[in-house]
Motif scaffolding. Structure first.
Motif, PDB file in Angstrom:
ATOM      1  N   GLN A 287       0.815  -1.212   0.000  1.00 43.59           N
ATOM      2  CA  GLN A 287       0.000   0.000   0.000  1.00 43.59           C
ATOM      3  C   GLN A 287       0.851   1.265   0.000  1.00 43.59           C
ATOM      4  N   CYS A 288       2.095   1.154   0.425  1.00 46.22           N
ATOM      5  CA  CYS A 288       2.991   2.320   0.398  1.00 46.22           C
ATOM      6  C   CYS A 288       4.170   2.042  -0.535  1.00 46.22           C
ATOM      7  N   ALA A 289       3.912   1.250  -1.595  1.00 41.18           N
ATOM      8  CA  ALA A 289       4.903   0.947  -2.633  1.00 41.18           C
ATOM      9  C   ALA A 289       6.119   0.215  -2.085  1.00 41.18           C
ATOM     10  N   GLY A 290       5.913  -0.544  -1.017  1.00 36.28           N
ATOM     11  CA  GLY A 290       7.003  -1.298  -0.419  1.00 36.28           C
ATOM     12  C   GLY A 290       7.000  -2.746  -0.870  1.00 36.28           C
ATOM     13  N   LEU A 291       7.996  -3.489  -0.386  1.00 33.70           N
ATOM     14  CA  LEU A 291       8.172  -4.883  -0.809  1.00 33.70           C
ATOM     15  C   LEU A 291       8.703  -5.689   0.365  1.00 33.70           C
ATOM     16  N   LEU A 292       8.223  -6.922   0.497  1.00 35.25           N
ATOM     17  CA  LEU A 292       8.692  -7.826   1.540  1.00 35.25           C
ATOM     18  C   LEU A 292       9.167  -9.124   0.907  1.00 35.25           C
ATOM     19  N   VAL A 293      10.378  -9.514   1.278  1.00 37.73           N
ATOM     20  CA  VAL A 293      10.924 -10.817   0.869  1.00 37.73           C
ATOM     21  C   VAL A 293      11.280 -11.565   2.141  1.00 37.73           C
ATOM     22  N   ALA A 294      10.716 -12.742   2.311  1.00 37.53           N
ATOM     23  CA  ALA A 294      10.967 -13.533   3.507  1.00 37.53           C
ATOM     24  C   ALA A 294      11.171 -14.981   3.107  1.00 37.53           C
ATOM     25  N   GLY A 295      12.139 -15.627   3.745  1.00 37.56           N
ATOM     26  CA  GLY A 295      12.378 -17.026   3.415  1.00 37.56           C
ATOM     27  C   GLY A 295      13.541 -17.600   4.201  1.00 37.56           C
ATOM     28  N   ARG A 296      13.747 -18.880   4.003  1.00 35.30           N
ATOM     29  CA  ARG A 296      14.814 -19.582   4.708  1.00 35.30           C
ATOM     30  C   ARG A 296      16.187 -19.214   4.134  1.00 35.30           C
ATOM     31  N   THR A 297      17.169 -19.281   4.999  1.00 33.17           N
ATOM     32  CA  THR A 297      18.566 -19.177   4.582  1.00 33.17           C
ATOM     33  C   THR A 297      19.256 -20.482   4.974  1.00 33.17           C
ATOM     34  N   GLU A 298      20.555 -20.541   4.753  1.00 32.41           N
ATOM     35  CA  GLU A 298      21.273 -21.774   5.081  1.00 32.41           C
ATOM     36  C   GLU A 298      21.216 -22.101   6.573  1.00 32.41           C
ATOM     37  N   ASP A 299      21.182 -21.074   7.400  1.00 32.42           N
ATOM     38  CA  ASP A 299      21.222 -21.320   8.838  1.00 32.42           C
ATOM     39  C   ASP A 299      20.055 -20.700   9.596  1.00 32.42           C
ATOM     40  N   GLY A 300      19.006 -20.271   8.902  1.00 32.74           N
ATOM     41  CA  GLY A 300      17.895 -19.676   9.635  1.00 32.74           C
ATOM     42  C   GLY A 300      16.842 -19.094   8.728  1.00 32.74           C
ATOM     43  N   TRP A 301      16.494 -17.841   9.012  1.00 35.17           N
ATOM     44  CA  TRP A 301      15.398 -17.189   8.305  1.00 35.17           C
ATOM     45  C   TRP A 301      15.728 -15.718   8.172  1.00 35.17           C
ATOM     46  N   VAL A 302      15.190 -15.061   7.124  1.00 36.81           N
ATOM     47  CA  VAL A 302      15.433 -13.636   6.935  1.00 36.81           C
ATOM     48  C   VAL A 302      14.154 -12.950   6.485  1.00 36.81           C
ATOM     49  N   PHE A 303      13.894 -11.790   7.052  1.00 37.00           N
ATOM     50  CA  PHE A 303      12.843 -10.871   6.617  1.00 37.00           C
ATOM     51  C   PHE A 303      13.542  -9.661   6.026  1.00 37.00           C
ATOM     52  N   ARG A 304      13.148  -9.276   4.826  1.00 35.44           N
ATOM     53  CA  ARG A 304      13.747  -8.095   4.192  1.00 35.44           C
ATOM     54  C   ARG A 304      12.609  -7.229   3.640  1.00 35.44           C
ATOM     55  N   ALA A 305      12.353  -6.109   4.318  1.00 35.03           N
ATOM     56  CA  ALA A 305      11.274  -5.200   3.922  1.00 35.03           C
ATOM     57  C   ALA A 305      11.873  -3.888   3.444  1.00 35.03           C
ATOM     58  N   THR A 306      11.357  -3.395   2.324  1.00 35.33           N
ATOM     59  CA  THR A 306      11.874  -2.149   1.737  1.00 35.33           C
ATOM     60  C   THR A 306      10.717  -1.216   1.435  1.00 35.33           C
ATOM     61  N   VAL A 307      10.867   0.062   1.800  1.00 35.00           N
ATOM     62  CA  VAL A 307       9.878   1.086   1.462  1.00 35.00           C
ATOM     63  C   VAL A 307      10.611   2.279   0.869  1.00 35.00           C
ATOM     64  N   PRO A 308       9.965   2.992  -0.053  1.00 34.67           N
ATOM     65  CA  PRO A 308      10.621   4.185  -0.639  1.00 34.67           C
ATOM     66  C   PRO A 308      10.634   5.335   0.358  1.00 34.67           C
ATOM     67  N   THR A 309      11.570   6.230   0.167  1.00 38.40           N
ATOM     68  CA  THR A 309      11.611   7.429   0.994  1.00 38.40           C
ATOM     69  C   THR A 309      10.453   8.350   0.613  1.00 38.40           C
ATOM     70  N   ALA A 310      10.247   9.374   1.433  1.00 37.29           N
ATOM     71  CA  ALA A 310       9.133  10.297   1.186  1.00 37.29           C
ATOM     72  C   ALA A 310       9.270  10.975  -0.168  1.00 37.29           C
ATOM     73  N   ALA A 311      10.508  11.309  -0.577  1.00 37.88           N
ATOM     74  CA  ALA A 311      10.725  11.971  -1.867  1.00 37.88           C
ATOM     75  C   ALA A 311      10.356  11.025  -3.010  1.00 37.88           C
ATOM     76  N   GLU A 312      10.727   9.744  -2.903  1.00 41.75           N
ATOM     77  CA  GLU A 312      10.396   8.777  -3.944  1.00 41.75           C
ATOM     78  C   GLU A 312       8.900   8.540  -4.027  1.00 41.75           C
ATOM     79  N   SER A 313       8.252   8.492  -2.859  1.00 42.71           N
ATOM     80  CA  SER A 313       6.794   8.271  -2.844  1.00 42.71           C
ATOM     81  C   SER A 313       6.061   9.413  -3.504  1.00 42.71           C
ATOM     82  N   ALA A 314       6.553  10.653  -3.294  1.00 42.87           N
ATOM     83  CA  ALA A 314       5.902  11.821  -3.893  1.00 42.87           C
ATOM     84  C   ALA A 314       5.994  11.796  -5.407  1.00 42.87           C
ATOM     85  N   GLN A 315       7.061  11.204  -5.950  1.00 45.50           N
ATOM     86  CA  GLN A 315       7.215  11.123  -7.400  1.00 45.50           C
ATOM     87  C   GLN A 315       6.293  10.073  -7.992  1.00 45.50           C
TER      88      GLN A 315
END
Length: 315
Positions: A287-315
């Protein structure tokens, strides 16, 4: 129109004109404007044609045709207006029903969010520390667990009271009231969640930027909820995690949240789960142009969430 026109031209019959005059009611009720105009022009032209040929219409029948045509036209227009009004009412009824369904779904989502993001998070902490309490090695660790249980239980009780108020107030307006944990401050959330993991016996590194993050409030709230979901999943599904890290990275045009954990080999803890947390986290980030990647790694788990800055969102 075609059959009556042929009949008038070749037989000179006024009956065909009467049929055209009566048919004007159906034309006015059901046809488009250009068909109505064409029908009326044709009726007038054929009437004038017979009248100029010396037909009985010239002796007064022309006025009868005209009267019938006017009455038929008005009747057709009246029927058309009634049908249009009924169509509008049906469409309005459908729109109201759709709005009510949307409001009901919104309230369901708000209730489900409160249950999952608030109560489930706190009860996970209560369950973890209640299980760990008998095995705590010293009094200090026991006090940490007891304090966490007490604080989480109080938070869960507050969430339940808020939930009950939300369920009673069915006429509430405005956007969905997402839980305002950590006041939507992702930096404060990362630090507090790191402490929660440390109190759970999981060595955790927390890295946050020293400068103020330039992201929209909605994006920061989404990152905060994602961090809570990631840490809750670690405690719920991987309580024997050997180490964890929470990183908040300010990149060019984006802010990234990375939560990792390294778990020992072996089966995961069996805890009931609906999969709602990841799904809702992706929804909120999208809803805010972000992205979530989550999954297993070799030794555990990782959550990686990214959202644009306010300047990028305004564009």
């Amino acid at each position: 129109m075609l059959i009556s026109s042929v009949g008038v031209v070749f037989s000179g019959s006024g009956g065909d004109l009467l049929e055209l005059a009566f048919a004007l009611s159906l034309v006015a009720a059901t046809c488009t404007l250009w068909v109505i105009i064409a029908h009326a022009v044709l009726l007038g032209a054929l009437t004038a044609y017979l009248a100029s040929g010396g037909s009985t219409l010239a002796e007064g029948g022309i006025y009868g045709i005209l009267g019938i045509a006017v009455i038929a036209f008005l009747g057709g227009v009246a029927f058309r207006l009634v049908a249009a009004r009924e169509t509008i009412l049906v469409a309005e009824r459908a729109r109201v029903a759709k709005d009510l369904e949307a409001i009901a779904r919104e309230h369901q989502e708000r209730i489900a969010d409160e249950l999952h993001d608030g109560i489930a998070h706190d009860l996970t902490l209560v369950l973890f520390h209640a299980r760990a309490l008998p095995r705590q090695p010293d009094e200090e660790a026991r006090q940490v667990s007891l304090s966490t249980i007490e604080r989480s239980a109080e938070n869960a009780l507050g969430s339940i009271q808020s939930l009950l108020s939300l369920m009673r107030d069915t006429a509430a307006e405005g956007p969905p009231a997402y839980p305002t944990r950590y006041h939507g401050n992702v930096v404060a959330a990362a630090s507090s969640l790191g402490t929660l993991l440390k109190n759970a016996g999981i060595p955790t590194q927390v890295s946050v930027p020293s400068s103020v993050l330039s992201i929209a409030p909605a994006a920061e709230r989404a990152l905060t909820e994602t961090a809570i979901e990631a840490v809750t999943n670690i405690i719920k599904h991987a309580p024997k995690t050997q180490s964890a890290s929470i990183e908040l990275l300010a990149r060019t045009g984006a802010v990234e949240l990375v939560v990792r954990n390294a778990s020992p080999a072996g089966p995961r803890t069996r805890v009931p789960t609906s999969g709602r947390g990841l799904h809702r986290a992706r929804q909120r980030l999208s809803q805010c142009a972000g992205l979530l990647v989550a999954g297993r790694t070799e030794d555990g788990w990782v959550f990686r969430a990214t959202v644009p800055t306010a300047a990028e969102s305004a564009q």
